[in-house]
Each structure stands twice: as C-alpha cells, then as structure tokens.
Design a protein around this motif. Sequence first.
Motif, mmCIF file in Angstrom:
data_model
loop_
_atom_site.group_PDB
_atom_site.id
_atom_site.type_symbol
_atom_site.label_atom_id
_atom_site.label_comp_id
_atom_site.label_asym_id
_atom_site.label_seq_id
_atom_site.Cartn_x
_atom_site.Cartn_y
_atom_site.Cartn_z
ATOM 1 N N GLY A 15 0.794 -1.218 0.000
ATOM 2 C CA GLY A 15 0.000 0.000 0.000
ATOM 3 C C GLY A 15 0.825 1.264 0.000
ATOM 4 O O GLY A 15 0.301 2.354 0.274
ATOM 5 N N ARG A 16 2.120 1.155 -0.343
ATOM 6 C CA ARG A 16 2.968 2.338 -0.412
ATOM 7 C C ARG A 16 2.502 3.258 -1.548
ATOM 8 O O ARG A 16 2.141 2.803 -2.637
ATOM 9 C CB ARG A 16 4.416 1.936 -0.695
ATOM 10 N N THR A 17 2.536 4.533 -1.294
ATOM 11 C CA THR A 17 2.226 5.515 -2.331
ATOM 12 C C THR A 17 3.496 5.787 -3.122
ATOM 13 O O THR A 17 4.524 6.153 -2.543
ATOM 14 C CB THR A 17 1.690 6.815 -1.716
ATOM 15 N N MET A 18 3.433 5.599 -4.446
ATOM 16 C CA MET A 18 4.628 5.675 -5.275
ATOM 17 C C MET A 18 4.328 6.394 -6.587
ATOM 18 O O MET A 18 3.275 6.187 -7.191
ATOM 19 C CB MET A 18 5.147 4.263 -5.579
ATOM 20 N N LEU A 19 5.263 7.235 -7.019
ATOM 21 C CA LEU A 19 5.233 7.818 -8.356
ATOM 22 C C LEU A 19 6.449 7.295 -9.094
ATOM 23 O O LEU A 19 7.579 7.475 -8.634
ATOM 24 C CB LEU A 19 5.287 9.353 -8.299
ATOM 25 N N VAL A 20 6.214 6.653 -10.237
ATOM 26 C CA VAL A 20 7.286 5.934 -10.923
ATOM 27 C C VAL A 20 7.377 6.386 -12.374
ATOM 28 O O VAL A 20 6.468 6.129 -13.171
ATOM 29 C CB VAL A 20 7.041 4.410 -10.881
ATOM 30 N N VAL A 21 8.468 7.075 -12.708
ATOM 31 C CA VAL A 21 8.772 7.331 -14.114
ATOM 32 C C VAL A 21 9.406 6.059 -14.656
ATOM 33 O O VAL A 21 10.430 5.586 -14.133
ATOM 34 C CB VAL A 21 9.741 8.520 -14.268
ATOM 35 N N THR A 22 8.815 5.470 -15.685
ATOM 36 C CA THR A 22 9.290 4.165 -16.144
ATOM 37 C C THR A 22 9.008 3.943 -17.620
ATOM 38 O O THR A 22 8.071 4.524 -18.187
ATOM 39 C CB THR A 22 8.627 3.042 -15.313
ATOM 40 N N HIS A 23 9.855 3.091 -18.206
ATOM 41 C CA HIS A 23 9.606 2.572 -19.552
ATOM 42 C C HIS A 23 9.208 1.102 -19.500
ATOM 43 O O HIS A 23 9.071 0.462 -20.549
ATOM 44 C CB HIS A 23 10.856 2.742 -20.424
ATOM 45 N N GLU A 24 9.035 0.588 -18.293
ATOM 46 C CA GLU A 24 8.653 -0.815 -18.121
ATOM 47 C C GLU A 24 7.132 -0.931 -18.230
ATOM 48 O O GLU A 24 6.394 -0.728 -17.279
ATOM 49 C CB GLU A 24 9.137 -1.335 -16.766
ATOM 50 N N MET A 25 6.666 -1.268 -19.430
ATOM 51 C CA MET A 25 5.230 -1.266 -19.681
ATOM 52 C C MET A 25 4.498 -2.348 -18.890
ATOM 53 O O MET A 25 3.370 -2.136 -18.437
ATOM 54 C CB MET A 25 4.959 -1.466 -21.180
ATOM 55 N N ALA A 26 5.130 -3.501 -18.699
ATOM 56 C CA ALA A 26 4.466 -4.564 -17.948
ATOM 57 C C ALA A 26 4.263 -4.137 -16.497
ATOM 58 O O ALA A 26 3.204 -4.393 -15.905
ATOM 59 C CB ALA A 26 5.289 -5.846 -18.018
ATOM 60 N N PHE A 27 5.256 -3.488 -15.923
ATOM 61 C CA PHE A 27 5.113 -2.984 -14.555
ATOM 62 C C PHE A 27 3.997 -1.953 -14.498
ATOM 63 O O PHE A 27 3.137 -1.987 -13.605
ATOM 64 C CB PHE A 27 6.429 -2.357 -14.085
ATOM 65 N N ALA A 28 4.000 -1.025 -15.444
ATOM 66 C CA ALA A 28 2.975 0.017 -15.460
ATOM 67 C C ALA A 28 1.578 -0.584 -15.569
ATOM 68 O O ALA A 28 0.650 -0.183 -14.854
ATOM 69 C CB ALA A 28 3.224 0.982 -16.615
ATOM 70 N N GLU A 29 1.418 -1.578 -16.437
ATOM 71 C CA GLU A 29 0.088 -2.149 -16.669
ATOM 72 C C GLU A 29 -0.365 -3.045 -15.525
ATOM 73 O O GLU A 29 -1.548 -3.053 -15.165
ATOM 74 C CB GLU A 29 0.088 -2.936 -17.974
ATOM 75 N N ASN A 30 0.558 -3.787 -14.924
ATOM 76 C CA ASN A 30 0.169 -4.809 -13.958
ATOM 77 C C ASN A 30 0.284 -4.390 -12.497
ATOM 78 O O ASN A 30 -0.328 -5.017 -11.631
ATOM 79 C CB ASN A 30 1.013 -6.071 -14.175
ATOM 80 N N VAL A 31 1.055 -3.345 -12.218
ATOM 81 C CA VAL A 31 1.290 -2.948 -10.828
ATOM 82 C C VAL A 31 0.700 -1.582 -10.499
ATOM 83 O O VAL A 31 0.151 -1.379 -9.417
ATOM 84 C CB VAL A 31 2.800 -2.963 -10.496
ATOM 85 N N SER A 32 0.776 -0.654 -11.424
ATOM 86 C CA SER A 32 0.302 0.698 -11.121
ATOM 87 C C SER A 32 -1.221 0.738 -11.000
ATOM 88 O O SER A 32 -1.929 -0.112 -11.547
ATOM 89 C CB SER A 32 0.762 1.692 -12.192
ATOM 90 N N THR A 33 -1.702 1.729 -10.264
ATOM 91 C CA THR A 33 -3.138 1.952 -10.145
ATOM 92 C C THR A 33 -3.608 3.081 -11.052
ATOM 93 O O THR A 33 -4.768 3.135 -11.431
ATOM 94 C CB THR A 33 -3.518 2.295 -8.702
ATOM 95 N N LYS A 34 -2.679 3.987 -11.378
ATOM 96 C CA LYS A 34 -2.980 5.096 -12.278
ATOM 97 C C LYS A 34 -1.835 5.258 -13.277
ATOM 98 O O LYS A 34 -0.688 4.924 -12.978
ATOM 99 C CB LYS A 34 -3.139 6.412 -11.500
ATOM 100 N N VAL A 35 -2.163 5.803 -14.423
ATOM 101 C CA VAL A 35 -1.165 6.097 -15.454
ATOM 102 C C VAL A 35 -1.284 7.551 -15.855
ATOM 103 O O VAL A 35 -2.396 8.081 -16.025
ATOM 104 C CB VAL A 35 -1.360 5.195 -16.694
#
Length: 245
Positions: A189-209
């Motif tokens: 439940g950590r609040t995180m802002l992640v600049v990334t090029h890892e699309m799988a991480f963005a799609e499967n882990v993030s809650t917002k894009v």
Amino acid sequence: MLTVRQMKKTFGGTEILKGVDLQVDKGDVVAILGPSGAGKTTLLRCMNFLEAADSGELEFDGQRFELAKMTKKEIAGVRKKTAFVFQNFNLFSNKTALENVTEGLIIARKLPKAEAEKTGRTALAKVGLSERGDYYPDQLSGGQQQRVAIARAVAADPEIIYFDEPTSALDPELTGEVLEVMRGLAAEGRTMLVVTHEMAFAENVSTKVVFMEDGRVVEAGRTRQVFEDPKEERTREFLRHQTTC
C-alpha cells in the motif's frame, strides 16, 4: 494526498513543463509514461524540490503552497515526508550498504545510531539484502545497489516515494529483481510515483497512469482504462508502439 496544479519549469529559455496538473491519492502507484524529452524526470525532480519550479501550486497533506514562493523551511518539511530513488543509485562509494541506508536517518533525522541501524537492517531485509549490510557499493551488482537505494528510501518511512526510471541503468537480467521489490512495496500500500519505460510494470502494478508529451499531461486515468481504452489517440499510438517494440 498530493495535488500539483499548473507546474511550469523553464531551462535556458526552453519550457520543459508547460502547466502540469497531477493528483495522487494515498496508496496510489502512479506510472508516469512518455517519450524521451516529455518532462517526466523534471516533473518528479520539481515535486521533490531537486529543481525549483517557476510557478504552480502544490497541495500536500492538506497544506497548499505556491511553488515559486516556498521557504526553505516549507521545502524541508515536505521533503521529510518523501523519498527519491534515482536512476544511478547515488550511493556513497566509501560507505557500506547499511551506512548508506542509515546516513540520512542519523544526520538529517537525528536518530540515535543504534536505532538507525536497527531500522536500516529491517529495510535491507525488506529488499532481500540482509546479508549485504557490510558490503560496499563496488562489491554489489547494479541491481543490488539499486535495492540499497530503495532500502534507504523505505527506511525514512516516507508518505510518498518517487522513482526516476529506477531500472534504466540496469542490465535486463537485473531489472527483474528491482521491479519485484517495487511490486512488494506496492502490495504493502505504499504511495509511489514511478517514471518508467517498463510497460508490464505500469500495466500490472500501477493503479494510475499519466502519459506525458512535450511538457504536458496528455492523458491521466486508472491504469486499466488507459491501457485498454485510451481517450487520446496519441496515448494509443504510444502504447501500441511500446507494446510492439
């Protein structure tokens, strides 16, 4: 928890951020996507005051600030509630992994050394490095160094952790171990802002894009909505290109 309104930043006459709006709720994992030069890293650095924004507003924990008029005391107060994980680790080469984690706790937060070391060892264990506390950075792989950097961020118990392309300096085989640690933090439940090029991480882990281009937010929304049915054609093109690369 955090809202940015109309953040602007210019470097050498070039406008890098052109009025960015962003909202982060407690527990969000926000993936910030976009092509190189979109302003993603600058946004993150301005939000953590590693760069000074030219204008805009920041609302954090119910307090509202004009970014161009914030005092050093106000900046320090906000930064104590945040942590930053850099692309290139930013570890002290002459200090062990444990010392890298505890330095900020002892110097900036005035924790007694014994308490700081206990916190530091707990943080290193969380990232799978409980046996590497006495190792120096040059004795660790790139993935291990980045996990030390993440442990340093976690040890401060921040309300928000900013990640600036945390796997970009790593070989592909080391990227997975860092992303796995980040998945674990997200699951907590950590609040995180992640600049990334890892699309799988963005799609499967993030809650917002948040998709940025040319210093602006083109589209922002819940992850499933943005990936499955983006509202903007430019977002659709970017995601299609990333998927096929």
